[in-house]
Motif scaffolding. Structure first.
Motif: not given
Length: 498
Positions: A40-49, A51-53, A59-63, A198-202
């Motif tokens: 459940p965790a990795l799809p959630l992180l991808a979805l947050l990424g 939603l907050f590109p 995205a990291l805080l919500i995760f 931004l790609w480095l932050e993700h």
């Protein structure tokens, strides 16, 4: 669930040994537990990424905030593999919605920062309690230091998680090629990354998820080990398992033994028909004897419970002598002592303030007494001097115009004139405590403390060209003349400091 089906030995352990038991259980099923967390965790992180590109930090805080919900599926797997039942992927997916619904709001709000989260989670999911029953059950398990070790587990896990993440970030930074042109300015990182990075932050968010995929199953397994150890101590699971095994071992021979015992009892002669003895009544007790028996009975368990409490205290109070009670201290004497102590404390505060003012007198002279740049200070002549002090070279009335006149023939003299004028303006207008022992770097550090960007830029440019000329013999380039003179006029005008 039958305790006898456990694949591990259920016995009382210390708290550290119980956590080590959880680590061994997680190591045996490491791949399954990591998959259960990542499901459940990795799809959630991808979805947050997605939603907050533009805001990978959000995205990291919500995760991170939703991290307690990701600990439930690994616990479900551990509770099955402990008794020899390895769940399949479909079974885990079917159980996931029910696991996430249980007390999800409380887990993300009131109990989000609970240091004993790993210990409380099995009580919620495995025993299926809610409301008051859940609170009472947690209180029973936490009694007599039942949660000891869970807080240390969370604290050590927090530091370990942060250390692993920073290690991966450092490793990623070492892998970046020099051609990428990425230089980290730690002060600018607080303002947010530029769009091209931004790609480095993700990617750093993905590294954090990788750390959690390794650590979270271990964290849940250690808390599960503490929970099992507490139930073993409270409910004597080890004795129950021993009796169950003994019953299975003697189950086949029990019928034969009962039949043999019945045959032997049938051959025994019957009892003689005789009158049973008449029981004699006990002699009546007096009032004093009854009280003594009652006191002796109440002084024994379970009526009297002894509890040993260990705590710090300042010492035993002095005992009163047999001659009389202690003499009381007069109240007025206590008030006088309190006033004297208060006065001494205020004197200490005042002395500390004076010491700080003397220690930082240069800073106070530089910043507390700063004047506006437009004002001028004319040094007063010292009274009583018979011999006048030798005067320093008087700067021209228009420093910028004189420097512009000297630039073509003697650029070094023009640069020296501008630099000397800058020092005079810093000393007179901004009250900087400059002296002959200061280096160019000391002067620049003091200029930075003024927090004036235009002045700081002018000082840094002049200092760089002055160093090149004074120590390297390289005059300033001709194309720098207009920029330096324009910056000087914009900052100080054209006049001198006189």
């Amino acid at each position: 669930m039958r305790l006898s089906d456990s694949v591990a030995v259920l016995r009382p352990r210390s708290h550290w040994e119980a956590m080590d038991f959880g680590v061994l259980l997680a190591r045996r099923h490491a791949g399954l537990l990591m998959l259960a967390w990542a499901l459940p965790a990795l799809p959630l992180l991808a979805l947050l990424g997605l939603l907050f590109p533009e805001s990978p930090g959000w995205a990291l805080l919500i995760f991170w905030w939703l991290k307690p919900l990701g600990e439930r599926l690994p616990l479900f797997v551990l509770s099955r593999v402990l008794f020899g039942e390895t769940p399949r992927l479909g079974e885990c997916l079917r159980a996931l919605p029910g696991l996430l619904r249980a007390e999800w709001l409380t887990s993300l709000t009131r109990r989000r920062f609970s240091p004993t989260r790993s210990f409380d989670l099995p009580v919620l999911l495995l025993e299926g309690l809610t409301g008051k029953e859940l609170q009472q059950r947690r209180a029973v398990l936490a009694a007599n230091r039942g949660k000891r070790g869970a807080g240390w587990l969370t604290l050590v896990g927090l530091h370990l998680e942060l250390a692993l993440w920073l290690g991966l970030l450092a490793f990623l930074y070492m892998l970046l090629p020099p051609q990428a042109g990425i230089e980290f300015d730690w002060l600018r990182l607080l303002e947010g990354p530029p769009r091209e990075r931004l790609w480095l932050e993700h990617l750093t968010n993905g590294l954090y998820a990788l750390v959690l995929m390794v650590w979270e199953p271990l964290y849940v397994a250690c808390g599960f080990g503490l929970y099992l150890n507490r139930r073993v101590n409270l409910e004597a699971w080890d004795l129950e398992v021993a009796f169950q095994r003994l019953r299975r071992r003697l189950g086949g021979a029990a019928g034969v033994l009962l039949l043999a015992v019945g045959l032997l009892l049938a051959q025994l002669p019957g009892p003689a028909l005789a009158q049973p003895p008449v029981p004699q009544a006990p002699p009546p007790l007096g009032r004093q004897a009854a009280r003594a028996d009652i006191r002796a009975l109440l002084g024994q368990p379970p009526f009297r419970q002894r509890e040993e409490i260990i705590r710090w205290r300042l010492g035993d109070p002095p005992l009163a002598t047999d001659g009389g009670s202690r003499t009381a201290v007069p109240a007025d004497l206590v008030q006088r002592l309190a006033r004297i102590l208060e006065a001494l404390l205020w004197l200490a505060v005042g002395a500390g303030a004076l010491v700080l003012a003397w220690r930082y007198r240069d800073w106070l002279a530089a910043f507390a007494g700063r004047r506006a740049p437009g004002t001028r200070r004319t040094p007063a002549a010292a009274p009583g001097r018979s011999t006048p002090r030798p005067a320093s070279p008087v700067p021209p009335s228009d420093i910028a115009a004189e420097a512009e006149r000297l630039w073509n023939d003697a650029p070094g003299q023009a640069l020296a004139l501008l630099y000397r004028g800058l020092l005079e303006r810093l000393r007179e207008d901004y009250r900087l405590p400059l002296n002959e022992a200061d280096t160019e770097g000391d002067i620049l550090r003091r200029v930075r403390r003024l927090e004036r960007d235009d002045l700081q830029h002018l000082a840094e440019t002049l200092t760089r060209h002055w160093r090149n000329f004074a120590y390297g013999g390289h005059p300033p380039p001709a194309d720098q003349k207009d920029g330096l003179l324009a910056a000087w006029r914009a900052q100080f005008g054209g006049g001198s400091t006189a």
